[in-house]
Scaffold this motif. Structure first.
Motif, PDB file in Angstrom:
ATOM      1  N   UNK A  18       0.802  -1.213   0.000  1.00 19.93           N
ATOM      2  CA  UNK A  18       0.000   0.000   0.000  1.00 19.93           C
ATOM      3  C   UNK A  18       0.832   1.259   0.000  1.00 19.93           C
ATOM      4  N   UNK A  19       0.860   1.909  -1.152  1.00 18.50           N
ATOM      5  CA  UNK A  19       1.464   3.221  -1.237  1.00 18.50           C
ATOM      6  C   UNK A  19       2.955   3.276  -0.979  1.00 18.50           C
ATOM      7  N   UNK A  20       3.659   2.137  -0.986  1.00 19.57           N
ATOM      8  CA  UNK A  20       5.100   2.179  -0.757  1.00 19.57           C
ATOM      9  C   UNK A  20       5.787   1.756  -2.040  1.00 19.57           C
ATOM     10  N   UNK A  21       6.643   2.645  -2.549  1.00 15.89           N
ATOM     11  CA  UNK A  21       7.295   2.341  -3.817  1.00 15.89           C
ATOM     12  C   UNK A  21       8.253   1.174  -3.637  1.00 15.89           C
ATOM     13  N   UNK A  22       8.238   0.237  -4.539  1.00 11.34           N
ATOM     14  CA  UNK A  22       9.231  -0.835  -4.532  1.00 11.34           C
ATOM     15  C   UNK A  22       9.287  -1.423  -5.921  1.00 11.34           C
ATOM     16  N   UNK A  23      10.466  -1.840  -6.335  1.00  9.94           N
ATOM     17  CA  UNK A  23      10.765  -2.312  -7.687  1.00  9.94           C
ATOM     18  C   UNK A  23       9.603  -2.699  -8.571  1.00  9.94           C
ATOM     19  N   UNK A  24       9.386  -3.996  -8.779  1.00 17.39           N
ATOM     20  CA  UNK A  24       8.376  -4.471  -9.719  1.00 17.39           C
ATOM     21  C   UNK A  24       7.038  -4.663  -9.033  1.00 17.39           C
ATOM     22  N   UNK A  25       6.500  -3.638  -8.478  1.00 14.64           N
ATOM     23  CA  UNK A  25       5.319  -3.790  -7.646  1.00 14.64           C
ATOM     24  C   UNK A  25       4.246  -2.833  -8.060  1.00 14.64           C
ATOM     25  N   UNK A  26       3.008  -3.314  -8.110  1.00 15.30           N
ATOM     26  CA  UNK A  26       1.923  -2.358  -8.353  1.00 15.30           C
ATOM     27  C   UNK A  26       1.519  -1.790  -7.008  1.00 15.30           C
ATOM     28  N   UNK A  27       1.349  -0.480  -7.004  1.00 21.18           N
ATOM     29  CA  UNK A  27       1.062   0.180  -5.740  1.00 21.18           C
ATOM     30  C   UNK A  27      -0.376   0.622  -5.686  1.00 21.18           C
ATOM     31  N   UNK A  28      -0.870   0.762  -4.458  1.00 24.91           N
ATOM     32  CA  UNK A  28      -2.203   1.340  -4.318  1.00 24.91           C
ATOM     33  C   UNK A  28      -2.014   2.791  -3.927  1.00 24.91           C
ATOM     34  N   UNK A  29      -2.470   3.691  -4.805  1.00 19.40           N
ATOM     35  CA  UNK A  29      -2.391   5.116  -4.536  1.00 19.40           C
ATOM     36  C   UNK A  29      -3.337   5.407  -3.397  1.00 19.40           C
ATOM     37  N   UNK A  30      -2.844   5.946  -2.336  1.00 16.86           N
ATOM     38  CA  UNK A  30      -3.724   6.293  -1.226  1.00 16.86           C
ATOM     39  C   UNK A  30      -3.651   7.786  -0.974  1.00 16.86           C
ATOM     40  N   UNK A  31      -4.766   8.367  -0.575  1.00 11.50           N
ATOM     41  CA  UNK A  31      -4.686   9.770  -0.199  1.00 11.50           C
ATOM     42  C   UNK A  31      -3.996   9.818   1.147  1.00 11.50           C
ATOM     43  N   UNK A  32      -3.463  10.988   1.526  1.00 11.54           N
ATOM     44  CA  UNK A  32      -2.961  11.096   2.879  1.00 11.54           C
ATOM     45  C   UNK A  32      -4.163  11.030   3.802  1.00 11.54           C
ATOM     46  N   UNK A  33      -3.957  10.514   5.024  1.00 13.56           N
ATOM     47  CA  UNK A  33      -5.088  10.254   5.922  1.00 13.56           C
ATOM     48  C   UNK A  33      -6.056  11.415   6.069  1.00 13.56           C
ATOM     49  N   UNK A  34      -7.251  11.054   6.321  1.00 16.13           N
ATOM     50  CA  UNK A  34      -8.387  11.966   6.215  1.00 16.13           C
ATOM     51  C   UNK A  34      -8.809  12.679   7.501  1.00 16.13           C
ATOM     52  N   UNK A  35      -9.739  13.646   7.401  1.00 15.66           N
ATOM     53  CA  UNK A  35     -10.241  14.582   8.421  1.00 15.66           C
ATOM     54  C   UNK A  35     -10.778  14.055   9.787  1.00 15.66           C
ATOM     55  N   UNK A  36     -10.982  14.684  10.659  1.00 19.56           N
ATOM     56  CA  UNK A  36     -11.575  15.376  11.825  1.00 19.56           C
ATOM     57  C   UNK A  36     -12.157  14.973  13.177  1.00 19.56           C
ATOM     58  N   UNK A  37     -12.055  15.669  14.231  1.00 18.94           N
ATOM     59  CA  UNK A  37     -12.892  15.502  15.459  1.00 18.94           C
ATOM     60  C   UNK A  37     -12.590  16.099  16.848  1.00 18.94           C
ATOM     61  N   UNK A 203      -1.354  12.430  -2.341  1.00 18.73           N
ATOM     62  CA  UNK A 203      -1.389  10.989  -2.087  1.00 18.73           C
ATOM     63  C   UNK A 203       0.002  10.495  -1.772  1.00 18.73           C
ATOM     64  N   UNK A 204       0.108   9.164  -1.607  1.00 18.15           N
ATOM     65  CA  UNK A 204       1.379   8.603  -1.153  1.00 18.15           C
ATOM     66  C   UNK A 204       2.436   8.532  -2.257  1.00 18.15           C
ATOM     67  N   UNK A 205       2.059   8.811  -3.488  1.00 22.73           N
ATOM     68  CA  UNK A 205       3.032   8.647  -4.573  1.00 22.73           C
ATOM     69  C   UNK A 205       3.498   9.944  -5.217  1.00 22.73           C
ATOM     70  N   UNK A 206       2.764  11.045  -5.041  1.00 20.09           N
ATOM     71  CA  UNK A 206       3.176  12.314  -5.655  1.00 20.09           C
ATOM     72  C   UNK A 206       3.835  13.213  -4.613  1.00 20.09           C
TER      73      UNK A 206
END
Ligand SMILES: O=C(O)CCC(=O)C(=O)O
Ligand SMILES: [Fe+2]
Length: 400
Positions: A18-37, A203-206
Protein backbone atom coordinates in the motif's frame (compact mmCIF):
# COMPACT_ATOMS: atom_id res chain seq x y z
CA UNK A 1 8.42 -1.43 -12.90
CA UNK A 2 11.32 0.99 -12.46
CA UNK A 3 10.63 4.66 -12.19
CA UNK A 4 10.98 6.46 -15.53
CA UNK A 5 11.15 3.17 -17.44
CA UNK A 6 9.60 3.79 -20.85
CA UNK A 7 9.41 0.21 -22.10
CA UNK A 8 6.21 -0.80 -23.83
CA UNK A 9 5.79 -4.30 -22.44
CA UNK A 10 3.41 -4.74 -19.51
CA UNK A 11 4.86 -3.87 -16.12
CA UNK A 12 5.88 -6.95 -14.19
CA UNK A 13 3.74 -8.13 -11.32
CA UNK A 14 4.88 -8.36 -7.70
CA UNK A 15 3.53 -8.07 -4.19
CA UNK A 16 1.16 -5.21 -3.62
CA UNK A 17 2.31 -2.75 -0.99
CA UNK A 18 0.00 0.00 0.00
CA UNK A 19 1.46 3.22 -1.24
CA UNK A 20 5.10 2.18 -0.76
CA UNK A 21 7.29 2.34 -3.82
CA UNK A 22 9.23 -0.83 -4.53
CA UNK A 23 10.76 -2.31 -7.69
CA UNK A 24 8.38 -4.47 -9.72
CA UNK A 25 5.32 -3.79 -7.65
CA UNK A 26 1.92 -2.36 -8.35
CA UNK A 27 1.06 0.18 -5.74
CA UNK A 28 -2.20 1.34 -4.32
CA UNK A 29 -2.39 5.12 -4.54
CA UNK A 30 -3.72 6.29 -1.23
CA UNK A 31 -4.69 9.77 -0.20
CA UNK A 32 -2.96 11.10 2.88
CA UNK A 33 -5.09 10.25 5.92
CA UNK A 34 -8.39 11.97 6.21
CA UNK A 35 -10.24 14.58 8.42
CA UNK A 36 -11.57 15.38 11.83
CA UNK A 37 -12.89 15.50 15.46
CA UNK A 38 -13.38 16.27 19.21
CA UNK A 39 -14.59 14.31 22.27
CA UNK A 40 -18.30 13.40 22.30
CA UNK A 41 -20.46 15.59 24.51
CA UNK A 42 -24.05 14.66 23.94
CA UNK A 43 -26.22 12.47 26.09
CA UNK A 44 -29.23 12.67 23.78
CA UNK A 45 -29.99 9.80 21.45
CA UNK A 46 -30.98 9.65 17.82
CA UNK A 47 -34.49 8.50 16.90
CA UNK A 48 -34.87 4.95 15.63
CA UNK A 49 -36.92 6.06 12.64
CA UNK A 50 -36.51 9.25 10.63
CA UNK A 51 -38.98 12.10 10.95
CA UNK A 52 -40.22 12.12 7.38
CA UNK A 53 -42.13 15.40 7.79
CA UNK A 54 -39.06 17.33 8.83
CA UNK A 55 -37.31 19.34 6.13
CA UNK A 56 -33.56 19.24 6.89
CA UNK A 57 -31.28 22.25 6.47
CA UNK A 58 -28.48 22.48 3.94
CA UNK A 59 -24.95 22.03 5.32
CA UNK A 60 -23.23 22.71 2.01
CA UNK A 61 -21.48 25.91 3.03
CA UNK A 62 -19.99 24.52 6.26
CA UNK A 63 -16.51 23.04 6.44
CA UNK A 64 -17.36 19.60 7.78
CA UNK A 65 -15.48 16.33 7.93
CA UNK A 66 -18.26 14.38 6.24
CA UNK A 67 -20.29 15.09 3.15
CA UNK A 68 -22.94 17.83 3.79
CA UNK A 69 -25.61 15.44 2.47
CA UNK A 70 -24.88 13.03 5.35
CA UNK A 71 -25.72 15.83 7.78
CA UNK A 72 -28.95 16.65 5.96
CA UNK A 73 -30.00 12.98 6.00
CA UNK A 74 -29.03 12.46 9.64
CA UNK A 75 -30.96 15.56 10.69
CA UNK A 76 -34.23 13.61 10.27
CA UNK A 77 -33.05 11.25 13.04
CA UNK A 78 -32.36 14.00 15.59
CA UNK A 79 -34.26 13.87 18.89
CA UNK A 80 -37.39 16.07 18.57
CA UNK A 81 -36.02 18.56 21.12
CA UNK A 82 -33.05 19.30 18.90
CA UNK A 83 -34.88 20.03 15.68
CA UNK A 84 -35.49 23.66 16.62
CA UNK A 85 -31.85 24.33 17.54
CA UNK A 86 -29.60 26.40 15.34
CA UNK A 87 -27.72 24.74 12.53
CA UNK A 88 -24.25 24.91 14.13
CA UNK A 89 -25.47 23.15 17.25
CA UNK A 90 -27.14 20.43 15.21
CA UNK A 91 -24.02 20.01 13.06
CA UNK A 92 -21.84 19.75 16.17
CA UNK A 93 -24.09 17.07 17.69
CA UNK A 94 -24.24 15.03 14.50
CA UNK A 95 -20.50 15.34 13.91
CA UNK A 96 -19.80 13.90 17.32
CA UNK A 97 -22.02 10.92 16.58
CA UNK A 98 -20.34 10.30 13.25
CA UNK A 99 -16.89 10.56 14.78
CA UNK A 100 -17.67 7.76 17.24
CA UNK A 101 -17.61 5.41 14.30
CA UNK A 102 -14.00 6.23 13.43
CA UNK A 103 -11.26 4.22 15.16
CA UNK A 104 -8.98 6.11 17.58
CA UNK A 105 -5.91 6.52 15.35
CA UNK A 106 -8.16 7.84 12.61
CA UNK A 107 -9.65 10.27 15.09
CA UNK A 108 -6.51 12.14 15.92
CA UNK A 109 -5.44 12.12 12.28
CA UNK A 110 -8.83 13.51 11.30
CA UNK A 111 -8.57 16.10 14.00
CA UNK A 112 -5.22 17.29 12.73
CA UNK A 113 -6.49 17.34 9.19
CA UNK A 114 -9.53 19.38 10.14
CA UNK A 115 -7.33 21.92 11.91
CA UNK A 116 -5.05 22.04 8.89
CA UNK A 117 -7.98 22.75 6.57
CA UNK A 118 -9.40 25.31 8.92
CA UNK A 119 -6.07 27.12 9.07
CA UNK A 120 -5.85 27.27 5.28
CA UNK A 121 -9.44 28.28 4.67
CA UNK A 122 -9.43 31.07 7.20
CA UNK A 123 -6.15 32.58 5.91
CA UNK A 124 -5.86 31.85 2.20
CA UNK A 125 -7.19 34.52 -0.17
CA UNK A 126 -8.43 32.88 -3.38
CA UNK A 127 -7.30 34.46 -6.63
CA UNK A 128 -10.34 33.50 -8.76
CA UNK A 129 -13.47 33.33 -6.62
CA UNK A 130 -15.50 32.22 -9.64
CA UNK A 131 -13.83 28.79 -9.42
CA UNK A 132 -15.26 28.10 -5.98
CA UNK A 133 -18.82 27.48 -7.09
CA UNK A 134 -20.07 25.53 -10.06
CA UNK A 135 -20.64 27.50 -13.30
CA UNK A 136 -21.19 24.84 -15.96
CA UNK A 137 -21.30 27.18 -18.97
CA UNK A 138 -18.01 28.81 -17.97
CA UNK A 139 -16.26 25.58 -16.99
CA UNK A 140 -17.26 23.04 -19.65
CA UNK A 141 -17.20 22.94 -23.45
CA UNK A 142 -20.70 23.03 -25.06
CA UNK A 143 -20.44 19.49 -26.51
CA UNK A 144 -19.90 18.05 -23.03
CA UNK A 145 -22.77 20.06 -21.54
CA UNK A 146 -25.10 18.91 -24.31
CA UNK A 147 -24.17 15.26 -23.81
CA UNK A 148 -24.77 15.50 -20.06
CA UNK A 149 -28.12 17.22 -20.44
CA UNK A 150 -29.18 14.46 -22.91
CA UNK A 151 -28.47 12.00 -20.09
CA UNK A 152 -28.60 8.84 -22.22
CA UNK A 153 -25.89 6.41 -23.24
CA UNK A 154 -26.42 7.58 -26.81
CA UNK A 155 -25.91 11.26 -25.97
CA UNK A 156 -22.79 10.40 -23.94
CA UNK A 157 -21.36 8.18 -26.68
CA UNK A 158 -21.82 10.99 -29.22
CA UNK A 159 -18.95 12.93 -27.58
CA UNK A 160 -17.10 10.23 -25.66
CA UNK A 161 -14.77 7.69 -27.17
CA UNK A 162 -13.67 4.41 -25.63
CA UNK A 163 -10.29 3.72 -27.26
CA UNK A 164 -9.69 0.71 -24.99
CA UNK A 165 -12.28 -1.18 -22.89
CA UNK A 166 -13.06 0.85 -19.76
CA UNK A 167 -11.07 3.95 -20.77
CA UNK A 168 -13.34 6.83 -21.80
CA UNK A 169 -12.00 10.11 -23.18
CA UNK A 170 -13.75 13.35 -24.09
CA UNK A 171 -13.33 17.12 -24.47
CA UNK A 172 -14.38 18.61 -21.16
CA UNK A 173 -12.85 21.85 -19.86
CA UNK A 174 -12.77 25.31 -21.41
CA UNK A 175 -9.21 26.64 -21.96
CA UNK A 176 -10.07 29.67 -19.80
CA UNK A 177 -11.13 27.43 -16.89
CA UNK A 178 -7.84 25.50 -17.20
CA UNK A 179 -5.86 28.75 -17.07
CA UNK A 180 -7.75 29.98 -14.03
CA UNK A 181 -7.27 26.69 -12.20
CA UNK A 182 -3.54 26.56 -12.98
CA UNK A 183 -3.03 30.12 -11.72
CA UNK A 184 -5.17 29.46 -8.65
CA UNK A 185 -2.98 26.47 -7.78
CA UNK A 186 0.17 28.57 -8.37
CA UNK A 187 -1.27 31.27 -6.14
CA UNK A 188 -2.00 28.70 -3.43
CA UNK A 189 1.51 27.28 -3.68
CA UNK A 190 3.08 30.77 -3.44
CA UNK A 191 0.98 31.44 -0.36
CA UNK A 192 2.07 28.10 1.14
CA UNK A 193 5.73 29.02 0.54
CA UNK A 194 5.32 32.48 2.03
CA UNK A 195 3.49 31.30 5.13
CA UNK A 196 5.83 28.29 5.46
CA UNK A 197 2.84 26.09 6.24
CA UNK A 198 3.68 22.38 5.70
CA UNK A 199 1.46 21.35 2.81
CA UNK A 200 -0.13 17.89 2.62
CA UNK A 201 0.45 16.27 -0.75
CA UNK A 202 -2.42 14.60 -2.60
CA UNK A 203 -1.39 10.99 -2.09
CA UNK A 204 1.38 8.60 -1.15
CA UNK A 205 3.03 8.65 -4.57
CA UNK A 206 3.18 12.31 -5.66
CA UNK A 207 5.68 14.64 -3.99
CA UNK A 208 4.20 17.69 -5.74
CA UNK A 209 0.67 18.87 -6.34
CA UNK A 210 -2.06 20.06 -3.98
CA UNK A 211 -5.35 18.85 -2.56
CA UNK A 212 -8.05 21.13 -4.00
CA UNK A 213 -10.50 20.13 -1.26
CA UNK A 214 -8.10 21.54 1.34
CA UNK A 215 -8.27 25.12 0.11
CA UNK A 216 -11.98 25.55 -0.46
CA UNK A 217 -12.84 23.75 -3.70
CA UNK A 218 -14.65 20.82 -2.06
CA UNK A 219 -18.19 22.04 -2.67
CA UNK A 220 -17.53 22.86 -6.32
CA UNK A 221 -15.94 19.42 -6.83
CA UNK A 222 -18.91 17.76 -5.15
CA UNK A 223 -21.15 19.45 -7.74
CA UNK A 224 -18.83 18.22 -10.46
CA UNK A 225 -19.09 14.65 -9.20
CA UNK A 226 -22.83 14.68 -8.58
CA UNK A 227 -23.98 16.56 -11.66
CA UNK A 228 -21.49 15.41 -14.29
CA UNK A 229 -19.43 12.36 -13.31
CA UNK A 230 -22.10 10.32 -11.55
CA UNK A 231 -24.47 10.36 -14.58
CA UNK A 232 -21.64 9.07 -16.79
CA UNK A 233 -20.50 6.51 -14.22
CA UNK A 234 -24.05 5.24 -13.77
CA UNK A 235 -24.00 4.23 -17.43
CA UNK A 236 -20.36 3.17 -17.88
CA UNK A 237 -19.33 1.87 -14.45
CA UNK A 238 -22.55 0.63 -12.84
CA UNK A 239 -20.95 -2.59 -11.54
CA UNK A 240 -18.40 -0.69 -9.39
CA UNK A 241 -20.93 1.61 -7.73
CA UNK A 242 -20.98 4.22 -10.51
CA UNK A 243 -24.54 5.28 -9.69
CA UNK A 244 -23.86 5.66 -5.96
CA UNK A 245 -20.68 7.77 -5.94
CA UNK A 246 -20.97 9.78 -2.75
CA UNK A 247 -17.58 11.18 -1.82
CA UNK A 248 -14.46 12.38 -3.57
CA UNK A 249 -10.79 13.31 -3.21
CA UNK A 250 -9.91 16.18 -5.55
CA UNK A 251 -6.33 17.25 -6.28
CA UNK A 252 -3.82 18.36 -8.89
CA UNK A 253 -0.59 16.60 -9.78
CA UNK A 254 2.40 18.41 -11.28
CA UNK A 255 5.21 17.06 -13.39
CA UNK A 256 8.33 18.50 -15.03
CA UNK A 257 11.69 19.90 -14.04
CA UNK A 258 11.74 20.48 -10.25
CA UNK A 259 8.50 18.50 -9.95
CA UNK A 260 7.53 14.80 -10.13
CA UNK A 261 8.84 13.19 -13.31
CA UNK A 262 6.60 10.17 -13.70
CA UNK A 263 4.15 8.07 -11.72
CA UNK A 264 4.64 4.35 -11.05
CA UNK A 265 2.23 1.55 -11.87
CA UNK A 266 -0.70 1.64 -9.44
CA UNK A 267 -4.43 1.46 -8.76
CA UNK A 268 -6.33 4.42 -7.29
CA UNK A 269 -8.23 4.56 -4.02
CA UNK A 270 -11.41 5.28 -5.98
CA UNK A 271 -14.25 3.52 -7.75
CA UNK A 272 -14.10 5.96 -10.67
CA UNK A 273 -11.27 8.37 -11.52
CA UNK A 274 -11.60 11.54 -13.57
CA UNK A 275 -8.23 12.77 -14.86
CA UNK A 276 -8.23 16.02 -16.88
CA UNK A 277 -5.14 17.73 -18.24
CA UNK A 278 -5.03 21.45 -17.40
CA UNK A 279 -1.85 22.18 -19.41
CA UNK A 280 0.55 23.77 -19.70
CA UNK A 281 3.03 22.88 -22.45
CA UNK A 282 4.84 19.60 -22.14
CA UNK A 283 6.03 16.50 -23.88
CA UNK A 284 5.78 12.92 -22.64
CA UNK A 285 3.61 12.13 -19.63
CA UNK A 286 1.51 9.48 -21.39
CA UNK A 287 -0.81 7.37 -19.28
CA UNK A 288 -0.33 3.62 -19.66
CA UNK A 289 -3.17 1.22 -18.81
CA UNK A 290 -2.86 -2.48 -18.07
CA UNK A 291 -6.35 -3.91 -17.42
CA UNK A 292 -8.73 -3.90 -14.45
CA UNK A 293 -8.12 -6.12 -11.44
CA UNK A 294 -9.77 -6.84 -8.11
CA UNK A 295 -7.66 -6.85 -4.92
CA UNK A 296 -6.87 -10.56 -5.21
CA UNK A 297 -5.64 -10.33 -8.81
CA UNK A 298 -3.95 -6.93 -8.73
CA UNK A 299 -0.48 -8.36 -9.41
CA UNK A 300 -1.37 -10.74 -12.24
CA UNK A 301 0.06 -10.24 -15.75
CA UNK A 302 -1.69 -8.32 -18.53
CA UNK A 303 -3.13 -9.62 -21.78
CA UNK A 304 -2.12 -7.87 -25.01
CA UNK A 305 -5.64 -6.44 -25.46
CA UNK A 306 -5.34 -4.74 -22.06
CA UNK A 307 -2.29 -2.68 -23.02
CA UNK A 308 -3.17 0.89 -23.91
CA UNK A 309 -1.31 4.21 -23.91
CA UNK A 310 -2.99 7.60 -23.86
CA UNK A 311 -1.43 11.02 -24.62
CA UNK A 312 -2.77 13.88 -22.49
CA UNK A 313 -4.27 16.90 -24.28
CA UNK A 314 -5.14 20.05 -22.29
CA UNK A 315 -8.88 20.27 -21.59
CA UNK A 316 -9.44 16.61 -22.43
CA UNK A 317 -10.63 14.16 -19.76
CA UNK A 318 -9.96 10.49 -19.17
CA UNK A 319 -12.48 8.56 -17.09
CA UNK A 320 -11.63 5.07 -15.82
CA UNK A 321 -12.25 2.69 -12.94
CA UNK A 322 -9.95 3.18 -9.96
CA UNK A 323 -9.03 -0.50 -10.24
CA UNK A 324 -7.84 -0.03 -13.81
CA UNK A 325 -4.09 -0.46 -13.38
CA UNK A 326 -2.16 2.48 -14.74
CA UNK A 327 0.79 4.84 -14.43
CA UNK A 328 2.22 7.93 -16.12
CA UNK A 329 5.40 7.98 -18.16
CA UNK A 330 8.07 10.64 -17.68
CA UNK A 331 7.17 14.20 -18.61
CA UNK A 332 10.31 14.85 -20.63
CA UNK A 333 10.03 18.63 -21.06
CA UNK A 334 7.79 21.47 -19.96
CA UNK A 335 5.30 21.45 -17.12
CA UNK A 336 2.22 19.22 -16.91
CA UNK A 337 -0.64 19.80 -14.47
CA UNK A 338 -3.60 17.45 -14.23
CA UNK A 339 -6.77 17.66 -12.19
CA UNK A 340 -7.78 14.38 -10.55
CA UNK A 341 -11.10 13.54 -8.96
CA UNK A 342 -11.16 10.17 -7.22
CA UNK A 343 -14.85 9.35 -6.82
CA UNK A 344 -15.95 6.79 -4.24
CA UNK A 345 -19.08 4.85 -3.39
CA UNK A 346 -19.59 3.87 0.24
CA UNK A 347 -22.34 1.44 -0.82
CA UNK A 348 -20.03 -0.37 -3.24
CA UNK A 349 -17.25 -0.53 -0.62
CA UNK A 350 -19.61 -2.07 1.90
CA UNK A 351 -21.04 -4.63 -0.57
CA UNK A 352 -17.58 -5.57 -1.85
CA UNK A 353 -16.78 -7.04 1.56
CA UNK A 354 -19.28 -9.84 0.90
CA UNK A 355 -18.29 -10.56 -2.70
CA UNK A 356 -15.68 -12.94 -4.07
CA UNK A 357 -16.32 -12.83 -7.78
CA UNK A 358 -15.75 -9.62 -9.73
CA UNK A 359 -15.98 -11.12 -13.19
CA UNK A 360 -18.14 -8.22 -14.43
CA UNK A 361 -15.01 -6.01 -14.42
CA UNK A 362 -11.88 -7.82 -13.18
CA UNK A 363 -10.04 -9.28 -16.21
CA UNK A 364 -8.67 -12.18 -14.19
CA UNK A 365 -11.97 -13.10 -12.44
CA UNK A 366 -13.61 -13.01 -15.85
CA UNK A 367 -10.97 -15.31 -17.40
CA UNK A 368 -11.26 -17.71 -14.44
CA UNK A 369 -15.06 -17.78 -14.83
CA UNK A 370 -14.83 -18.48 -18.57
CA UNK A 371 -12.34 -21.26 -17.87
CA UNK A 372 -14.70 -22.82 -15.29
CA UNK A 373 -17.51 -22.65 -17.84
CA UNK A 374 -15.31 -24.19 -20.54
CA UNK A 375 -14.28 -27.05 -18.24
CA UNK A 376 -17.87 -27.77 -17.24
CA UNK A 377 -19.00 -27.77 -20.89
CA UNK A 378 -16.21 -30.23 -21.77
CA UNK A 379 -17.22 -32.41 -18.80
CA UNK A 380 -20.90 -32.26 -19.80
CA UNK A 381 -20.05 -33.15 -23.41
CA UNK A 382 -17.96 -36.12 -22.37
CA UNK A 383 -20.76 -37.29 -20.07
CA UNK A 384 -23.17 -37.04 -23.01
CA UNK A 385 -20.80 -38.93 -25.26
CA UNK A 386 -20.49 -41.65 -22.65
CA UNK A 387 -24.29 -41.94 -22.38
CA UNK A 388 -24.67 -41.94 -26.16
CA UNK A 389 -21.92 -44.58 -26.42
CA UNK A 390 -23.70 -46.70 -23.82
CA UNK A 391 -27.03 -46.36 -25.63
CA UNK A 392 -25.52 -47.32 -28.99
CA UNK A 393 -23.83 -50.29 -27.41
CA UNK A 394 -27.02 -51.55 -25.80
CA UNK A 395 -28.93 -50.96 -29.09
CA UNK A 396 -26.27 -53.00 -30.90
CA UNK A 397 -26.55 -55.76 -28.35
CA UNK A 398 -30.36 -55.91 -28.59
CA UNK A 399 -30.30 -56.07 -32.45
CA UNK A 400 -27.73 -58.86 -32.66
O1 LIG B 1 -0.29 11.84 -14.10
C1 LIG B 1 -1.36 11.39 -14.45
O2 LIG B 1 -1.99 11.80 -15.40
C2 LIG B 1 -1.93 10.25 -13.64
C3 LIG B 1 -2.20 10.60 -12.23
C4 LIG B 1 -2.78 9.45 -11.48
O3 LIG B 1 -2.98 8.39 -11.99
C5 LIG B 1 -3.15 9.62 -10.07
O4 LIG B 1 -2.82 10.65 -9.49
O5 LIG B 1 -3.79 8.71 -9.52
FE1 LIG C 1 -3.95 7.06 -10.65
Amino acid sequence: MASGDRRDDPPAAGDIKNGVASGDTIQKQLPHPHPALAPPIQSQRLRLNPNKDHKPESYEDLQLDYSPSIFSSLERYLPPTMLGMNRDEKAKFMREILLKYLPNGERSRSHRHREYRQKIISNYQPLHRELYSMHPAAFFVPSFLKAISGNTEQSFRSVISEPSPGVFTFEMLQPHFCELMVTEVENFENWVNETKIRIMRPNTMNKYGAVLDDFGLETMLDRLMEGFIRPLSKVFFAEVGGSTLDSHHGFVVEYGKDRDVDLGFHVDDSEVTLNVCLGKQFSGGELFFRGMRCEKHVNTGSQSEEIFDYCHVPGRAVLHRGRHRHGARATTSGHRINLLLWCRSSVFREMKKYQKDFSSWCGECSRAKKERQRVSIVAAKSELLKIEGGLLKSEGESTT
